[in-house]
Write a protein that holds these residues in place. Structure first.
Motif, PDB file in Angstrom:
ATOM      1  N   SER A 167      34.559  22.871  30.441  1.00  0.00           N
ATOM      2  CA  SER A 167      33.251  23.230  31.399  1.00  0.00           C
ATOM      3  C   SER A 167      32.776  24.430  30.671  1.00  0.00           C
ATOM      4  CB  SER A 167      34.227  23.964  32.373  1.00  0.00           C
ATOM      5  OG  SER A 167      34.744  24.495  32.103  1.00  0.00           O
ATOM      6  N   HIS A 168      31.306  24.921  31.345  1.00  0.00           N
ATOM      7  CA  HIS A 168      30.476  25.385  30.443  1.00  0.00           C
ATOM      8  C   HIS A 168      30.068  25.990  31.291  1.00  0.00           C
ATOM      9  CE1 HIS A 168      30.054  22.524  27.250  1.00  0.00           C
ATOM     10  NE2 HIS A 168      30.257  21.946  27.660  1.00  0.00           N
ATOM     11  N   THR A 169      29.806  27.612  30.814  1.00  0.00           N
ATOM     12  CA  THR A 169      29.554  28.811  31.886  1.00  0.00           C
ATOM     13  C   THR A 169      27.828  29.409  31.199  1.00  0.00           C
ATOM     14  OG1 THR A 169      31.374  29.915  31.434  1.00  0.00           O
ATOM     15  CG2 THR A 169      29.112  31.474  31.594  1.00  0.00           C
ATOM     16  N   TYR A 170      27.022  29.263  31.855  1.00  0.00           N
ATOM     17  CA  TYR A 170      25.426  29.448  31.656  1.00  0.00           C
ATOM     18  C   TYR A 170      25.295  30.806  31.525  1.00  0.00           C
ATOM     19  CZ  TYR A 170      25.579  24.378  30.810  1.00  0.00           C
ATOM     20  OH  TYR A 170      26.075  22.604  29.976  1.00  0.00           O
ATOM     21  N   LYS A 171      24.601  31.225  30.649  1.00  0.00           N
ATOM     22  CA  LYS A 171      23.414  32.175  30.903  1.00  0.00           C
ATOM     23  C   LYS A 171      22.315  31.718  31.590  1.00  0.00           C
ATOM     24  CE  LYS A 171      21.839  36.209  30.310  1.00  0.00           C
ATOM     25  NZ  LYS A 171      22.054  37.665  31.802  1.00  0.00           N
ATOM     26  N   ILE A 172      21.166  32.491  32.373  1.00  0.00           N
ATOM     27  CA  ILE A 172      19.873  31.937  33.204  1.00  0.00           C
ATOM     28  C   ILE A 172      18.924  33.194  32.342  1.00  0.00           C
ATOM     29  CG2 ILE A 172      18.179  31.374  34.847  1.00  0.00           C
ATOM     30  CD1 ILE A 172      20.930  30.018  35.706  1.00  0.00           C
ATOM     31  N   ILE A 173      17.573  32.789  31.817  1.00  0.00           N
ATOM     32  CA  ILE A 173      16.833  34.036  31.373  1.00  0.00           C
ATOM     33  C   ILE A 173      15.746  33.306  31.581  1.00  0.00           C
ATOM     34  CG2 ILE A 173      18.405  35.748  30.015  1.00  0.00           C
ATOM     35  CD1 ILE A 173      16.678  33.628  27.377  1.00  0.00           C
ATOM     36  N   GLU A 174      14.687  34.278  32.264  1.00  0.00           N
ATOM     37  CA  GLU A 174      12.846  33.577  32.528  1.00  0.00           C
ATOM     38  C   GLU A 174      12.046  34.212  31.283  1.00  0.00           C
ATOM     39  OE1 GLU A 174      11.795  33.833  36.886  1.00  0.00           O
ATOM     40  OE2 GLU A 174      10.553  35.432  36.192  1.00  0.00           O
ATOM     41  N   LEU A 175      11.535  33.588  30.467  1.00  0.00           N
ATOM     42  CA  LEU A 175      10.505  33.676  30.390  1.00  0.00           C
ATOM     43  C   LEU A 175       8.657  33.098  30.770  1.00  0.00           C
ATOM     44  CD1 LEU A 175      12.106  31.646  26.799  1.00  0.00           C
ATOM     45  CD2 LEU A 175      12.153  34.075  27.753  1.00  0.00           C
ATOM     46  N   VAL A 176       8.099  33.945  29.747  1.00  0.00           N
ATOM     47  CA  VAL A 176       6.139  33.327  30.203  1.00  0.00           C
ATOM     48  C   VAL A 176       6.236  32.608  28.307  1.00  0.00           C
ATOM     49  CG1 VAL A 176       3.906  34.160  30.754  1.00  0.00           C
ATOM     50  CG2 VAL A 176       6.491  35.353  32.404  1.00  0.00           C
ATOM     51  N   GLY A 177       5.527  31.619  28.540  1.00  0.00           N
ATOM     52  CA  GLY A 177       4.653  31.351  27.820  1.00  0.00           C
ATOM     53  C   GLY A 177       3.566  31.115  27.757  1.00  0.00           C
TER      54      GLY A 177
END
Length: 67
Positions: free
Chosen positions: A2-12
């Motif tokens: 199993s994996h643990t994910y981190k989510i971030i928000e970006l603007v390109g």
């Protein structure tokens, strides 16, 4: 496994296209973040000049696995 994910928000951003704006955001993030796995487009917007598209901005969420 199993994996643990981190989510971030970006603007390109890009004067070329929305795809290029996404690629720019991911390329910049990959310089300091590791194990990038996926992205999701949240919002697309643009800047107009004289009735033409002059610049793209794309907000994305990027998921990556933690070390």
């Amino acid at each position: 496994m199993s994996h643990t994910y981190k989510i971030i928000e970006l603007v390109g951003s890009s004067p070329v296209s929305s795809d290029e704006a996404i690629k720019n955001a991911i390329a910049e993030a990959s310089q300091s973040l590791h194990h990038l796995r996926w992205f999701q487009v949240v919002e697309t917007r643009g800047h107009l000049e004289a009735g033409l598209i002059a610049h793209w901005q794309v907000t994305i969420k990027v998921g990556f696995t933690l070390d």
